[in-house]
Design a protein around this motif. Structure first.
Motif, mmCIF file in Angstrom:
data_model
loop_
_atom_site.group_PDB
_atom_site.id
_atom_site.type_symbol
_atom_site.label_atom_id
_atom_site.label_comp_id
_atom_site.label_asym_id
_atom_site.label_seq_id
_atom_site.Cartn_x
_atom_site.Cartn_y
_atom_site.Cartn_z
ATOM 1 N N LYS A 475 0.839 -1.198 0.000
ATOM 2 C CA LYS A 475 0.000 0.000 0.000
ATOM 3 C C LYS A 475 0.876 1.250 0.000
ATOM 4 C CE LYS A 475 -3.939 2.142 2.235
ATOM 5 N NZ LYS A 475 -4.650 2.358 3.498
ATOM 6 N N ALA A 476 1.933 1.189 0.810
ATOM 7 C CA ALA A 476 2.846 2.325 0.867
ATOM 8 C C ALA A 476 3.528 2.551 -0.477
ATOM 9 C CB ALA A 476 3.887 2.085 1.963
ATOM 10 N N ALA A 477 3.681 1.454 -1.241
ATOM 11 C CA ALA A 477 4.315 1.573 -2.558
ATOM 12 C C ALA A 477 3.322 2.020 -3.622
ATOM 13 C CB ALA A 477 4.947 0.238 -2.951
ATOM 14 N N GLY A 478 2.094 2.342 -3.208
ATOM 15 C CA GLY A 478 1.116 2.865 -4.158
ATOM 16 C C GLY A 478 0.323 1.798 -4.894
ATOM 17 N N THR A 479 0.436 0.565 -4.433
ATOM 18 C CA THR A 479 -0.344 -0.490 -5.086
ATOM 19 C C THR A 479 -0.976 -1.325 -3.983
ATOM 20 O OG1 THR A 479 -0.241 -2.344 -6.642
ATOM 21 C CG2 THR A 479 1.744 -1.921 -5.333
ATOM 22 N N MET A 480 -1.262 -2.596 -4.257
ATOM 23 C CA MET A 480 -1.866 -3.384 -3.182
ATOM 24 C C MET A 480 -1.482 -4.852 -3.269
ATOM 25 S SD MET A 480 -5.861 -3.647 -4.237
ATOM 26 C CE MET A 480 -6.399 -4.440 -5.752
ATOM 27 N N ALA A 481 -1.534 -5.497 -2.086
ATOM 28 C CA ALA A 481 -1.216 -6.918 -2.026
ATOM 29 C C ALA A 481 -2.338 -7.750 -2.611
ATOM 30 C CB ALA A 481 -0.955 -7.330 -0.577
ATOM 31 N N GLY A 482 -3.560 -7.214 -2.516
ATOM 32 C CA GLY A 482 -4.714 -7.848 -3.150
ATOM 33 C C GLY A 482 -4.807 -9.326 -2.859
ATOM 34 N N SER A 483 -4.997 -10.089 -3.901
ATOM 35 C CA SER A 483 -5.235 -11.524 -3.764
ATOM 36 C C SER A 483 -3.943 -12.334 -3.794
ATOM 37 C CB SER A 483 -6.138 -11.976 -4.911
ATOM 38 O OG SER A 483 -5.495 -11.672 -6.141
ATOM 39 N N GLY A 484 -2.806 -11.649 -3.894
ATOM 40 C CA GLY A 484 -1.537 -12.377 -3.932
ATOM 41 C C GLY A 484 -1.175 -12.914 -5.307
ATOM 42 N N GLY A 485 -1.832 -12.389 -6.328
ATOM 43 C CA GLY A 485 -1.547 -12.824 -7.698
ATOM 44 C C GLY A 485 -0.479 -11.945 -8.322
ATOM 45 N N VAL A 486 0.684 -12.526 -8.546
ATOM 46 C CA VAL A 486 1.820 -11.767 -9.081
ATOM 47 C C VAL A 486 1.958 -12.066 -10.572
ATOM 48 C CG1 VAL A 486 4.310 -11.409 -8.931
ATOM 49 C CG2 VAL A 486 2.959 -11.824 -6.840
#
Lengths: 598, 549
Positions: A475-486
């Protein structure tokens, strides 16, 4: 409609507190029996449920797995979402079309097979992939392309030549993957031998619901479906003083492109989920749980049902569990092809028999959810962590993770890596390390970009991957961990085509309820199609950003935000490439030999 | 009662009130498409976005409950930009075929664009194509491309009529409104979906391409189709005969009245207005062989046109000469529960009280269709008014009695207000009584088989051409309103009754219905203390004990 179907329908109706909730099961029932949902069947379903047939038709038309006319005796669903496109789904689709001489939505003249182009089937670890009837196959490259085409033309039930996928999976835990080794699944006897249901017994015999909530809270277990909300806190929102029944609903509607973890829990370690559910149900005081499994996960549903039957047989589900006086019934509810049903309130609307429309909040589900009763919706992976926490202690789980997020995750790594697969890692692992675990970028190519948490997450450029994979860091990097799909993209990737693919996904999957999302997703996709076709103008880029901005934050659920984020991040971070594409009318980033989105 | 501030103004409203309603109490209009006070909250259109302090995102006013100390901005830059964005999305795929759209001029897309939009459109893509000009049923046309999928109509057929015809099929920007294939939208309230449709997706088949709405005038009145007394607005055009096929009345729309019909109107009431412009009686007619002595006047074969003055002069003379001193009444009057309270009051005072006539408004009619919502079996708008005046109900004589008395030669004069006796009693009986009585007056609005059998035909104004009051089946007295003047030579019943009274030497307040009502309120307990002012535009419930409900 036969008396046998009536009897079966009445049996299904008994599983639900409200008749309309049997909408999807009854539609599945008629489709399994008749191959499609006829007008007669719609009227029958309406009568059985006491629902106007217009509303039955609404459901049939909303979920894309239902057919309204006779189709081929088999169905080949070919995934062309971004992760599969990155690995050659475009070429795969072309080959299939040329060989079968039909296009998507068409059945071969001999009635052998219906070809369907689908959005993400959540099997990106075997991309490019397809689903033949109920079976997932992939990667479909080399000889397996010919074999899947051959299989699709054979009679159902005949031996098939396309091999079972063998993707890479973590198998040694520490939390979630310890029972992933056997492709056939881990069943009750083996599960019990390996400390299975120890945590549940401990909870049911020696703990109070509040103890359980406290334990899970101090374990820093976060919601692993994508939102990252602290699980223990969520459970604590359920009103203690209420006469209403409470429901536990498991979100097994895995659908975020780039994600393929819950399927492995459902198929290889279903008792871990059931034990987690049992503990969660005890914590919130629920005696009825539903597991909403995406429609395409036929095998997952079957295996989970087998586990439910086993657990019920051995007194781990049902009435008076292990003599503790605690009851829990578990019902599997199958979706029918709609990404939005992964949104927890859409899931509830869908479970109640409606179109998968997200609901206005407040009220929140914990107060008024399923059938207007207090409801907790948890993701499969979240609940599968719970037995570990109660068995080994909150502190142990918390220690594996970061300060504010305990444990591990099943990271799904796909796209242009050497070894796509499911990697269980502590959430503190960096994105760079994760890509390295997956063998690094394929063919020695340079990394171009990574989507860290499913297609909705904002994209990261190659120089932004030294970030930890926990919710807060991303989140701090401006995105999200979401569902863990890389989703990893190498230098051959056209960002214009990648964004077009993402935009198509959101336009296809918008439920259509809120105007900004319904109109905005289609608008964005049409502009991108125009750019792809060489008709773009530089002004389009600013307008895309403006439209995305207008969509964001103005709708009932976050789908519109999720649709906006790729637009904003791809264009902002790769603007030069977009401008060059528009000026030249084509992609300049692809190598001659690259297998890229077509 | 939480207090909140909206656009700098403080207001206290009941707990659970939504911001959109709280704003309304301050006279602040927040635009809405999907929100409708009669329907469940959908929250899908997003046009009612407002800024609420301390909440980062814009909130929809229709589903944001008020809370103590809440500060709402409906006109801040952020709120305005949110509305502009939503409007631009709604109009992206909208066909913008306003020049051929009946909704044009009363379309919330047009209005909100002018009030809240005024942006430079950016949409340059191909629009999604859907079905146009779909006939959904006898009254409603659908244009799927114009539809903004607010789901008001779906909720109407689910929640109000519970008939469930509508659905929104498919998803994303392919979502489309429709009926189940092959279904027909023909529930008794179907056309209400046209009223609640905020855009041109659902339009009236009856009104299709008849007139641009800005040429229409509007007058508040009541539906006279049954005893419910639904409040309506009459939309009409007088100065453009090339529009609306030359008819004056273009359409009827329900007018909100929380105590009667809320927002709704049945289709039967809505489309029962053709008679207002068709086959109207427009001329006064009298017997072709005029006789100064009506006592010796025989049956008429034909009628000739005459003047009001001549007619009323002759009729009043005949009525005055009819002697009732001998015991049984020599005059019969079959009045009508279609008449206003004022007119029935005049009839009572003139005929029953002054002339000793046998007067009734009790006419045997087959009960019509009815339901448990708005539609009543009694198709007369003023049966209760007539009852309160003693002209209908158990104490009033039956019409058949009067007809029989006329045939038996016991009546000298018969006056029929509006009823088609031929339909009620058969042509033979009416022919007989026409020959028997020496004075047979028919006053009414339209041609019917009884008209040629009367000796005198007095053309009456229709209810939309006059003022007055009706009492509905729940004992609510409500005003009808004169939209335009009487057609041709027709006159309001109250007007010629007053003239008749004058010729008979009776005195009433001659200033018109309002004055007559004052007299009525003095004479009839149920109406005591009421006036046109207190009745107002929404009516007043009469005291239940006086109504006998």
């Amino acid at each position: 409609m036969t008396p046998a179907l009536d009897a079966k329908a009445n049996e299904i109706l008994l599983r639900y507190e409200q008749p309309k909730a049997a909408m999807l099961p009854l539609l599945w029932l008629v489709q399994e029996n008749q191959g499609y949902v006829s007008a007669e069947a719609e009227a029958w379903v309406g009568r059985m449920l006491g629902v106007a047939r217009s509303h039955v038709r609404e459901a049939v038309s909303f979920y894309n797995m239902f057919h309204t006319k006779p189709v081929g005796r088999r169905e080949l669903r070919v995934c062309t979402s971004l992760p599969c496109l990155l690995r050659g789904a475009g070429e795969l689709m072309d080959r299939i079309r040329e060989t079968l001489k039909i296009g998507p939505g068409e059945t071969t003249p001999g009635g052998e097979v219906l070809l369907t182009e689908v959005e993400c089937l959540c099997a990106c670890e075997i991309a490019p992939m397809a689903q033949l009837d109920e079976r997932y196959v992939g990667p479909l490259e080399g000889p397996s392309v010919d074999s899947i085409i051959r299989d699709s033309l054979t009679q159902p039930g005949r031996p098939e030549s396309t091999p079972e996928p063998e993707p890479y999976l973590s198998t040694d835990g520490p939390v979630l993957s310890t029972h992933f080794k056997d492709p056939g699944g881990t069943w009750l006897d083996d599960y019990l031998t390996d400390d299975g249901y120890v945590a549940a017994r401990k909870v049911l015999t020696s703990m109070t619901p509040q103890d359980v909530i406290d334990e899970v809270t101090s374990a820093n277990l976060r919601g692993l479906g994508g939102a990252g909300f602290p699980a223990g806190r969520k459970w604590s929102f359920v009103p203690k003083e209420t006469d209403k029944p409470k429901y536990l609903v498991v979100n097994a509607d895995e659908g975020e492109p780039g994600t393929f973890k819950d399927r492995y829990i459902l198929e290889r370690d279903p008792h871990a989920l059931l034990e987690g559910m049992l503990i969660a149900a005890f914590a919130i005081g629920s005696h009825k749980a539903y597991v909403y499994i995406r429609g395409e996960y036929f095998r997952s549903a079957k295996r989970l049902q087998r586990a439910i039957d086993e657990a019920t047989g051995k007194g781990w589900l049902g009435q008076d569990i292990q003599g503790t006086g605690f009851d829990l019934d578990v019902v599997i509810h199958r979706g029918a092809g709609a990404y939005i049903c992964g949104e927890e309130t859409a899931l509830l609307t869908s479970l109640e028999g409606g179109k998968g429309f997200p609901r206005l909040k407040p009220p929140f589900p914990a107060i008024s959810g399923l059938f207007q009763c207090p409801t907790i919706v948890n993701n499969v992976e979240t609940l599968a962590c719970v037995p570990f926490i109660l068995r080994n202690g909150a502190e142990h789980f918390a220690r594996i993770g970061t300060e504010r997020q305990g444990g591990t995750r099943l990271f799904c790594v796909c796209g242009h890596v050497v070894r796509p697969g499911v990697y269980e890692e502590p959430v503190s692992i960096t994105l760079r390390e994760l890509i390295e675990k997956a063998g690094g970028v394929r063919d020695g190519n340079r990394l171009k970009a990574v989507i860290p948490g499913g297609i909705s997450a904002k994209i990261l450029a190659a120089d932004e991957i030294d970030v930890a994979m926990d919710f807060d860091s991303l989140k701090a990097a401006g995105t999200m961990a979401g569902s863990g799909g890389v989703i990893v993209m190498d230098e051959t990737t056209s960002m214009v085509q990648a964004l077009d693919s993402a935009a198509r996904f959101f336009a296809d999957e918008s439920c259509g309820q809120c105007s900004p999302c319904r109109e905005g997703t289609g608008w964005v996709h049409r502009i991108l199609r125009r750019i792809i076709d060489g008709q773009g103008s530089l002004r389009d880029l600013d307008e895309l950003l403006a439209i995305a901005g207008d969509m964001e934050g103005n709708t009932i659920c976050v789908f519109a935000d999720a649709a906006a984020w790729p637009v904003q991040s791809y264009i902002t971070k790769f603007r030069d490439e977009f401008e060059e594409y528009i000026r030249s009318g084509r992609s300049t980033e692809q190598k001659e030999t690259a297998e890229c989105p077509a | 009662m939480p207090s909140l501030t909206i656009d700098g103004r403080e207001v206290s409203v009941a707990d659970g009130t939504m911001v959109i309603q709280a704003a309304e109490t301050l006279g602040i209009f927040i635009p809405r498409y999907c929100y409708h006070p009669a329907l469940s909250i959908a929250g899908n259109c997003r046009i009612c976005l407002v800024e609420v302090e301390r909440i980062p995102k814009l909130q929809i006013a229709c589903n944001t409950p008020v809370s103590e100390g809440m500060v709402v901005h409906t006109k801040s830059a952020m709120a305005e930009d949110g509305r502009r964005a939503v409007l631009e999305f709604l109009l992206a795929n909208h066909p913008l075929d306003c020049p051929v759209c009946d909704q044009s001029g009363e379309c919330d897309l047009q209005d909100y664009y002018m009030n809240f939009g005024l942006y430079n459109p950016r949409f340059r893509e191909h629009k999604v194509k859907k079905q146009k000009a779909v006939e959904l049923g006898p009254h409603v046309m659908l244009d799927q491309e114009r539809c903004i999928l607010c789901s008001r109509c779906v909720r109407f057929t689910d929640e109000i009529t519970k008939t469930g015809e509508f659905g929104i099929f498919n998803r994303g920007d392919r979502a489309e409104l429709g009926l189940y294939p092959g279904d027909v939208l023909d529930n008794p309230y179907s056309a209400n979906v046209v009223d609640i449709c905020p855009v041109g997706a659902l339009t009236e088949k009856d009104f299709r391409f008849k007139a641009r709405v800005w040429y229409l005038s509007s007058a508040p009145t009541l539906c006279n189709g049954c005893s419910q007394g639904c409040n309506v607005d009459l939309h009409y055009v007088l100065d453009r005969p090339h529009l609306n096929d030359g008819a004056r009345v273009a359409r009827i729309k329900p007018r909100y009245n929380p105590d009667v019909n809320q927002w709704w109107l049945c289709d039967e009431g809505r489309y029962g207005f053709e008679w207002l412009d068709k086959e109207r009686l427009t001329k006064v007619r009298g017997p072709s062989q005029r006789s100064t002595d009506p006592q010796t006047h025989g049956p008429t074969d034909s009628q000739t046109q005459t003047s009001w003055d001549q007619a009323l002069q002759t009729i009043s003379a005949a009525l005055a000469g009819s002697d009732h001193e001998q015991g049984s009444p020599r005059i019969g009057v079959i009045a009508s529960a279609q008449l206003t309270c004022e007119e029935l009051f005049l009839i009572r005072q003139i005929f029953r009280d002054a002339l000793g006539a046998q007067v009734t408004a009790s006419v045997p009619e087959e009960p019509g269709s009815s339901d448990d919502f708005l539609i009543k079996a009694d198709k007369n708008p003023n049966t209760l008014g007539a009852t309160l005046l003693g002209l209908a109900g158990p104490d009033a004589p039956a019409a058949a009695q009067i007809v029989d008395a006329a045939i038996d030669g016991n009546l000298e004069a018969l006056w029929v207000f509006g009823h088609d006796l031929v339909e009620l009693f058969g042509e033979e009986k009416v022919r007989q009584l026409s020959e028997k009585v020496s004075l047979f007056v028919y006053s009414g609005t339209n041609e019917n088989p009884t008209v040629p059998l009367a000796h005198w035909v007095l053309p009456s104004a229709a209810y939309v051409e006059k003022d007055g009051t009706f009492v509905n089946c729940h004992g609510r007295v409500q005003r009808i309103g004169r939209a335009f003047g009487p057609i041709g030579d027709s006159r309001e019943d109250w007007r010629f009754l007053l003239e008749l009274a004058g010729k008979l030497g009776l005195s009433f307040d001659g200033s018109g219905p309002e004055g007559i009502f004052r007299g009525l309120a003095e004479h009839v307990t149920a109406f005591e203390g009421l006036s046109y002012d207190t009745i107002g535009t929404q009516g007043v419930a009469l005291r239940t004990e006086s109504v006998g409900l």
